[in-house]
Design a protein around this motif. Structure first.
Motif, PDB file in Angstrom:
ATOM      1  N   THR A 595       0.832  -1.192   0.000  1.00 35.56           N
ATOM      2  CA  THR A 595       0.000   0.000   0.000  1.00 35.56           C
ATOM      3  C   THR A 595       0.868   1.244   0.000  1.00 35.56           C
ATOM      4  O   THR A 595       2.026   1.213   0.438  1.00 35.56           O
ATOM      5  N   ARG A 694      -7.381  -3.117   1.220  1.00 31.46           N
ATOM      6  CA  ARG A 694      -7.504  -4.031   2.354  1.00 31.46           C
ATOM      7  C   ARG A 694      -7.893  -3.287   3.622  1.00 31.46           C
ATOM      8  O   ARG A 694      -7.320  -2.245   3.941  1.00 31.46           O
ATOM      9  N   SER A 695      -8.880  -3.836   4.333  1.00 25.06           N
ATOM     10  CA  SER A 695      -9.208  -3.361   5.669  1.00 25.06           C
ATOM     11  C   SER A 695      -8.800  -4.451   6.649  1.00 25.06           C
ATOM     12  O   SER A 695      -9.277  -5.587   6.564  1.00 25.06           O
ATOM     13  N   TRP A 696      -7.891  -4.101   7.560  1.00 22.74           N
ATOM     14  CA  TRP A 696      -7.396  -5.091   8.521  1.00 22.74           C
ATOM     15  C   TRP A 696      -8.050  -4.959   9.887  1.00 22.74           C
ATOM     16  O   TRP A 696      -7.701  -5.682  10.814  1.00 22.74           O
ATOM     17  N   ASP A 822     -14.510  -0.580   5.074  1.00 23.91           N
ATOM     18  CA  ASP A 822     -14.812  -1.506   3.981  1.00 23.91           C
ATOM     19  C   ASP A 822     -15.153  -0.750   2.703  1.00 23.91           C
ATOM     20  O   ASP A 822     -14.735  -1.132   1.601  1.00 23.91           O
ATOM     21  N   THR A 825     -11.816   0.930   1.329  1.00 30.83           N
ATOM     22  CA  THR A 825     -10.879   0.005   0.683  1.00 30.83           C
ATOM     23  C   THR A 825     -11.516  -0.716  -0.493  1.00 30.83           C
ATOM     24  O   THR A 825     -10.813  -1.238  -1.355  1.00 30.83           O
TER      25      THR A 825
END
Length: 852
Positions: A595, A694-696, A822, A825
């Protein structure tokens, strides 16, 4: 047995005289909610289904219900006599207004049967002329029914009516069962070689006939190509493009919608009068050189193309020129016109081309809309829509969108095949161009017009209008640049109130709550007494411009729980971002996480860096007043006691209060120290929330987040990035719980606020598990509840505090925060991200005890 086919979504009108059995037929074949009866509506407005004086109001109500259901895409059956053409016309207008198909079912029974049925109904006393008159009207109206409705089914006699069955036809554009993955290809315009290159680059294997011509293609991974239309005209090989796409569609490897160029070519091939321009001449010449059989097949193929497809459960719509939300899945002339030509203002631009209304700017639909039609230099997302016509025939490139990956794949044009009337990089439409588009901004109707925000974790989260208005005022006046405002952190509920002597909160209750929910492990993280800070940081200015549309040279933002910039001076923000960026780079996280930007949840220390005014006006003032007055009161009581006066236990009480005041002052002073520039500032990250694609936040457990935070601290030689100590607890081990309790007691006795307890590992089936609870130490709670909160009578009163509303708020705000990440991303438009962010701020206006 007669099978009657009706549209799965549309209008069904039952036609028949009183007593023909319409209501019985409707009950037998349709759901009760699908049937709207004139008798029922008459009863609603008058309490008497036979009150003919209420007929006008009854039909007003009936028409309103029908219109509402059709607007919502529901099959609607009208149970009324409908024997007069005028009565049917009002229903047909409603169906037309909502772009749905309509069907009529006529129940034709002898007059004697209708009369016998009415005679046995005690509530129905009709004059003898009514049924014959209705039957004459039905006979006269039968001639016009076929012109009024797409489908007319006439059931004659009781036996045929009783034997009839109902079957449903889905709209041709409804392919929601197809979930992909898809490769959606922009306007080809006869560029057969570029199309073959693009398909090969996407992984398709091209099938060729004995002459080496491409006659189909398939993807080994089972992907399906979807063409947005305009396969023909202008380019060098429209027959070759048609041959390839027709083969793919025939083999089930592709779908294709009609473009305006196919529609015009069909009219030309059928001998209709059309203006031969915009590349049509090239297609006609090329098709004249192919065998008649192929030309006939191509004509049938193009003539059979539909206006648009609704795919993947309604999450994806493909139309040549795009499609507004209210038209998706509908069928009418204006829907097809919009899908083929878009929406124009009726004006022409300087090049003589139609000025197109930018419908995508106002799009607020849930479905992603992928389209072409209007050439653009680069495919660009606008409000969950994207135009894939990147002008291959004009020397640009041929572009495809991989769905659901949202990845763009392009191949360059081999040459300029056709000179464009308007330069490819010229602005198109009203208000075209500009780095920051207003279509990305949240509008007031996005908030006030909705009943809530749909979230993945909790379904729909409601937001009160009065709270939304207050939040809108805050965001519009005080928030940071909205392009950075992509997340607001949730509030956090405290642990269950402790019954242990001297404690209001204790680890025992926090750990027991998760154990009772079925969790096996938790992580206990040190809770810093600072201020919550959300950090959005980009690797460089080019990432900020490309990803967030920020071109002023800034590379991120640091803001509070209410979306306000943490620092008044932009230079201070830049200094802090530089420190964080250096730590991320030194830790190798840009490359490891793939990223160019990160969103980080953290605490900025000390507390006094943001809350000094609060400390001075509230806490310090309280402490100073108590420390000045209580010793004086104690001295006066001591002198009174020395003179033999009985002051009871008042002196001891005052002495305890003086000691409490001193402890109160020491408690808040722990979290105040001098800050000069960056000297004295500390940032304690504890969650790496999101990066590109990406959402972590919930995808990775808290062990991972803690390890990422530790790496940032380890790679910051300045010490600005501070560690957050954490302890993992096995909830099935009493030794593990004893150890973490001892750690918490030591932490809170020295200088710590307390800890946050979060679940580890997969959550149990009950998803309503708090994402985290805070367990604060006795001395920190002295700041919150006042110097004397620990006195037995006060502590007992505070144990009656109610936590339910706070817990509900924490769950809802957590769900909204995850939803915002969400959407961010997932590449959704900024206004969709802001819907969830805005709702978090709005919920903060709910009446909840701020001390919890």
């Amino acid at each position: 047995m007669t099978e009657i086919r009706v549209p799965e979504m549309g209008l069904v009108v039952l036609v028949g005289v009183t007593g023909s059995g319409k209501s019985h037929f409707a009950r037998k074949h349709f759901k009760p909610t699908q049937v709207i009866s004139s008798d029922y509506c008459r009863g609603v407005v008058s309490d008497d289904e036979n009150d003919q004086s209420a007929t006008g109001d009854a039909f007003d109500l009936l028409h309103y219900i029908v219109a509402t259901r059709l607007r919502r895409g529901l099959l609607t059956v009208v149970d009324a006599t409908n024997v007069q053409s005028a009565a049917r016309q009002s229903l047909l207008r409603i169906a037309k207004d909502h772009d749905v198909m309509s069907a009529a079912i006529v129940l034709d029974v002898p007059e004697s049967v209708a009369a016998e049925r009415n005679a046995v109904r005690p509530d129905r006393n009709l004059p003898p002329h009514v049924i014959p008159r209705q039957r004459r009207e039905l006979r006269r109206g039968m001639r016009s029914l076929a012109r009024e409705f797409r489908r007319v089914h006439v059931l004659t006699g009781v036996e045929e009516i009783d034997a009839a069955t109902i079957a449903y036809d889905r709209a041709w554009n409804d392919r929601r069962e197809l979930t992909g993955p898809f490769d959606i290809v922009g306007d080809v315009h006869g560029c057969r070689a570029e199309l073959e290159d693009l398909l090969a680059g996407l992984g398709y294997e091209i099938d060729r006939d004995a002459q080496g011509l491409a006659v189909g293609a398939n993807h080994p991974g089972g992907r399906t190509a979807v063409f947005v239309g305009d396969l023909v005209d202008r380019g060098p090989d429209s027959p070759g493009v048609l041959r390839l796409v027709m083969g793919m569609v025939a083999d089930g490897n592709a779908l294709c919608v009609s473009g305006n160029h196919e529609a015009k070519l069909v009219r030309a091939l059928r001998g209709r009068k059309v203006r031969v321009a915009h590349g049509l001449a090239e297609s006609l010449e090329q098709l004249s050189a192919v065998p008649d059989e192929f030309r006939d097949d191509a004509l049938r193929f193009m003539d059979g193309l539909i206006s648009h497809y609704v795919l993947d459960g309604g999450r994806l719509v493909v139309a040549h020129a795009g499609l507004k939300e209210e038209y998706q899945g509908r069928a009418s002339g204006r829907v097809r016109s919009f899908a083929l030509y878009g929406d124009t203002t009726g004006e022409t631009d300087e090049y003589g081309l139609p000025v197109r209304y930018p419908w995508a700017r106002d799009y607020r639909g849930k479905a992603m809309v992928v389209y072409g039609h209007t050439p653009v230099p680069e495919a660009e997302w606008v409000n969950n829509t994207i135009c894939l016509d990147t002008g291959a025939v004009f020397g640009g490139k041929l572009t495809a969108l991989r769905y659901p990956e949202r990845e763009l794949v392009s191949v360059p044009a081999q040459q300029v095949w056709y000179e464009p009337t308007r330069p490819l990089n010229a602005p198109v439409g009203i208000g075209a161009g500009g780095a920051h588009r207003e279509d990305e901004v949240l509008k007031i109707e996005d908030v006030l017009g909705a009943q809530g925000v749909e979230t993945r974790l909790m379904g729909r989260v409601a937001v009160r209008e009065e709270n939304a208005l207050a939040a809108l005022e805050v965001m519009s006046r005080f928030a940071v640049d909205p392009r950075w405002l992509v997340y607001l952190p949730p509030t956090m509920a405290p642990a269950e109130t402790s019954q242990l002597p001297g404690y209001l909160e204790h680890p025992a209750e926090a750990l027991a709550a998760y154990r009772d929910k079925g969790c096996d492990r938790v992580v206990c993280e040190e809770k810093h007494m600072g201020s919550r800070a959300v950090v959005v940081v980009c690797r460089d200015a080019s990432v900020a411009a490309d990803r967030f549309g920020v071109n002023d040279g800034t590379t991120g933002a640091i803001y509070t729980r209410t979306g306000r910039s943490f620092f008044r001076e932009p230079s201070r923000t830049t200094e802090v971002l530089n420190r964080i960026r250096s730590a991320i780079g030194a830790a190798g996280l840009w490359e490891e996480l793939g990223t160019g930007w990160l969103v980080i949840d953290s605490e900025l220390l000390p507390w006094s860096a943001k809350a000094m005014d609060l400390i001075r006006t509230q806490y310090a003032a309280t402490g100073a007043a108590a420390r000045a007055s209580l010793p004086m009161a104690s001295d006066l009581l001591a002198r009174a006691e020395g003179r033999g006066l009985d002051v009871g236990g008042l002196r001891k009480h005052i002495d305890r209060r003086a000691a409490n005041a001193s402890r109160f002052r020491d408690a808040y002073a722990r979290y105040c120290w001098t800050v000069d520039g960056l000297t004295g500032l500390r940032l304690a990250p504890f969650q790496i929330l999101a990066g590109e694609g990406r959402s972590w936040a919930v995808a990775r457990d808290h062990e991972w987040h803690m390890s990422m935070a530790e790496r940032l601290a380890d790679h910051d030689p300045s010490g600005f990035v501070q560690r957050t100590v954490s302890v993992i607890v096995d909830l099935n081990s009493s030794e593990s719980e004893t150890a973490v309790t001892g750690w918490w007691e030591k932490l809170t006795a020295e200088s710590g606020e307390g800890m946050v307890v979060k679940p580890l590992g997969p959550l149990p089936d009950d998803r309503r598990v708090q994402p985290g609870v805070k367990c604060r130490g006795p001395e920190y709670l002295r700041i919150i509840y006042g110097p004397d909160y620990g006195e037995p009578e006060n502590l007992e009163r505070l144990r009656g505090r109610s936590l339910g509303r706070k817990r509900s708020l924490a769950m809802r705000e957590h769900a909204l925060g995850i939803e915002a990440l969400d959407r961010l991303t997932g590449g959704e438009p900024l206004w969709r991200v802001h819907q969830a962010v805005f709702a978090v701020l709005a919920l903060e206006s709910e009446p909840v005890d701020p001390r919890l």
